[in-house]
Design a protein around this motif. Structure first.
Motif, PDB file in Angstrom:
ATOM      1  N   UNK A 149       0.841  -1.198   0.000  1.00 15.07           N
ATOM      2  CA  UNK A 149       0.000   0.000   0.000  1.00 15.07           C
ATOM      3  C   UNK A 149       0.875   1.246   0.000  1.00 15.07           C
ATOM      4  N   UNK A 150       0.317   2.392  -0.375  1.00 12.31           N
ATOM      5  CA  UNK A 150       1.081   3.639  -0.324  1.00 12.31           C
ATOM      6  C   UNK A 150       1.618   3.955   1.076  1.00 12.31           C
ATOM      7  N   UNK A 151       0.978   3.437   2.092  1.00  9.57           N
ATOM      8  CA  UNK A 151       1.405   3.666   3.476  1.00  9.57           C
ATOM      9  C   UNK A 151       2.616   2.825   3.854  1.00  9.57           C
ATOM     10  N   UNK A 152       2.954   1.841   2.997  1.00 10.05           N
ATOM     11  CA  UNK A 152       4.047   0.922   3.298  1.00 10.05           C
ATOM     12  C   UNK A 152       3.570  -0.394   3.877  1.00 10.05           C
ATOM     13  N   UNK A 153       2.301  -0.445   4.290  1.00  2.00           N
ATOM     14  CA  UNK A 153       1.717  -1.697   4.778  1.00  2.00           C
ATOM     15  C   UNK A 153       1.619  -2.687   3.628  1.00  2.00           C
ATOM     16  N   UNK A 154       1.629  -3.974   3.957  1.00  2.00           N
ATOM     17  CA  UNK A 154       1.461  -4.991   2.919  1.00  2.00           C
ATOM     18  C   UNK A 154       0.339  -5.941   3.297  1.00  2.00           C
ATOM     19  N   UNK A 155      -0.229  -6.540   2.284  1.00  2.00           N
ATOM     20  CA  UNK A 155      -1.232  -7.579   2.440  1.00  2.00           C
ATOM     21  C   UNK A 155      -1.029  -8.546   1.279  1.00  2.00           C
ATOM     22  N   UNK A 156      -1.674  -9.686   1.334  1.00  2.00           N
ATOM     23  CA  UNK A 156      -1.518 -10.659   0.251  1.00  2.00           C
ATOM     24  C   UNK A 156      -2.746 -10.666  -0.651  1.00  2.00           C
ATOM     25  N   UNK A 157      -2.549 -11.158  -1.858  1.00  2.00           N
ATOM     26  CA  UNK A 157      -3.659 -11.305  -2.800  1.00  2.00           C
ATOM     27  C   UNK A 157      -4.741 -12.181  -2.174  1.00  2.00           C
ATOM     28  N   UNK A 158      -4.334 -13.250  -1.521  1.00  2.00           N
ATOM     29  CA  UNK A 158      -5.306 -14.157  -0.900  1.00  2.00           C
ATOM     30  C   UNK A 158      -6.148 -13.453   0.154  1.00  2.00           C
ATOM     31  N   UNK A 159      -5.519 -12.643   0.991  1.00  2.00           N
ATOM     32  CA  UNK A 159      -6.248 -11.919   2.035  1.00  2.00           C
ATOM     33  C   UNK A 159      -7.286 -10.986   1.441  1.00  2.00           C
ATOM     34  N   UNK A 160      -6.904 -10.280   0.394  1.00  2.00           N
ATOM     35  CA  UNK A 160      -7.825  -9.328  -0.233  1.00  2.00           C
ATOM     36  C   UNK A 160      -8.975 -10.059  -0.916  1.00  2.00           C
ATOM     37  N   UNK A 161      -8.672 -11.105  -1.683  1.00  2.18           N
ATOM     38  CA  UNK A 161      -9.739 -11.815  -2.398  1.00  2.18           C
ATOM     39  C   UNK A 161     -10.643 -12.607  -1.461  1.00  2.18           C
ATOM     40  N   UNK A 162     -10.167 -12.930  -0.273  1.00  6.70           N
ATOM     41  CA  UNK A 162     -11.023 -13.631   0.694  1.00  6.70           C
ATOM     42  C   UNK A 162     -12.232 -12.776   1.072  1.00  6.70           C
ATOM     43  N   UNK A 163     -12.109 -11.473   0.934  1.00  8.01           N
ATOM     44  CA  UNK A 163     -13.221 -10.562   1.232  1.00  8.01           C
ATOM     45  C   UNK A 163     -14.302 -10.605   0.163  1.00  8.01           C
ATOM     46  N   UNK A 164     -14.018 -11.225  -0.984  1.00  4.57           N
ATOM     47  CA  UNK A 164     -14.995 -11.262  -2.072  1.00  4.57           C
ATOM     48  C   UNK A 164     -15.951 -12.446  -1.951  1.00  4.57           C
ATOM     49  N   UNK A 165     -15.863 -13.186  -0.864  1.00  9.11           N
ATOM     50  CA  UNK A 165     -16.786 -14.293  -0.568  1.00  9.11           C
ATOM     51  C   UNK A 165     -16.747 -15.417  -1.585  1.00  9.11           C
ATOM     52  N   UNK A 166     -15.589 -15.678  -2.162  1.00  8.72           N
ATOM     53  CA  UNK A 166     -15.445 -16.808  -3.082  1.00  8.72           C
ATOM     54  C   UNK A 166     -16.361 -16.718  -4.274  1.00  8.72           C
ATOM     55  N   UNK A 167     -15.797 -16.598  -5.417  1.00  7.42           N
ATOM     56  CA  UNK A 167     -16.606 -16.478  -6.627  1.00  7.42           C
ATOM     57  C   UNK A 167     -15.811 -16.930  -7.830  1.00  7.42           C
ATOM     58  N   UNK A 188     -11.805  -4.798  -3.071  1.00  7.73           N
ATOM     59  CA  UNK A 188     -11.729  -5.358  -1.717  1.00  7.73           C
ATOM     60  C   UNK A 188     -10.483  -4.924  -0.952  1.00  7.73           C
ATOM     61  N   UNK A 189      -9.766  -3.934  -1.468  1.00  3.59           N
ATOM     62  CA  UNK A 189      -8.606  -3.408  -0.752  1.00  3.59           C
ATOM     63  C   UNK A 189      -9.065  -2.642   0.486  1.00  3.59           C
ATOM     64  N   UNK A 190      -8.220  -2.598   1.515  1.00  7.60           N
ATOM     65  CA  UNK A 190      -8.595  -1.875   2.727  1.00  7.60           C
ATOM     66  C   UNK A 190      -8.176  -0.404   2.650  1.00  7.60           C
ATOM     67  N   UNK A 191      -8.443   0.347   3.704  1.00  2.00           N
ATOM     68  CA  UNK A 191      -8.201   1.788   3.729  1.00  2.00           C
ATOM     69  C   UNK A 191      -6.743   2.189   3.549  1.00  2.00           C
ATOM     70  N   UNK A 192      -5.810   1.283   3.805  1.00  2.00           N
ATOM     71  CA  UNK A 192      -4.404   1.642   3.657  1.00  2.00           C
ATOM     72  C   UNK A 192      -4.031   1.896   2.187  1.00  2.00           C
TER      73      UNK A 192
END
Length: 93
Positions: free
Chosen positions: A34-52, A67-71
């Motif tokens: 993220x622009x803030x320097x925080x990181x997340x994984x593709x899996x974590x982000x797509x898990x918010x899409x409820x499987x599709x 499904x990206x977060x505020x960071x």
């Protein structure tokens, strides 16, 4: 990896149509910064899409972006139009 680079990653790593589990298996461990320097994984982000099922890489990319977060938000609540917008409590006449 920058979020803008994930479209190419999704295009090259998966055959479509595919589902969230397959995308997670192929590229889920890829970290997105993220622009803030925080990181997340593709899996974590797509898990918010409820499987599709994703019909294309663009479809998967859209789900990722949505499904990206505020960071990942640059200047939250920024309005470059200044004070020229109508205000509900302002009398313009």
């Amino acid at each position: 990896m920058r979020i803008t680079e994930t479209r190419q990653l999704l295009t090259e790593s998966c055959e479509y149509p595919t589902d969230t589990a397959t995308v997670a298996d192929r590229v889920g461990d890829v970290e997105i910064e993220a622009p803030t320097g925080d990181t997340t994984t593709v899996e974590t982000v797509l898990a918010r899409s409820n499987g599709r099922t994703y019909e294309s890489a663009d479809d998967a990319y859209t789900a990722l972006m949505g499904n990206l977060d505020d960071s990942f938000i640059g200047l939250k609540y920024y309005d470059d139009r200044g004070d020229n917008q109508p205000h509900p409590h302002r009398n313009w006449h």
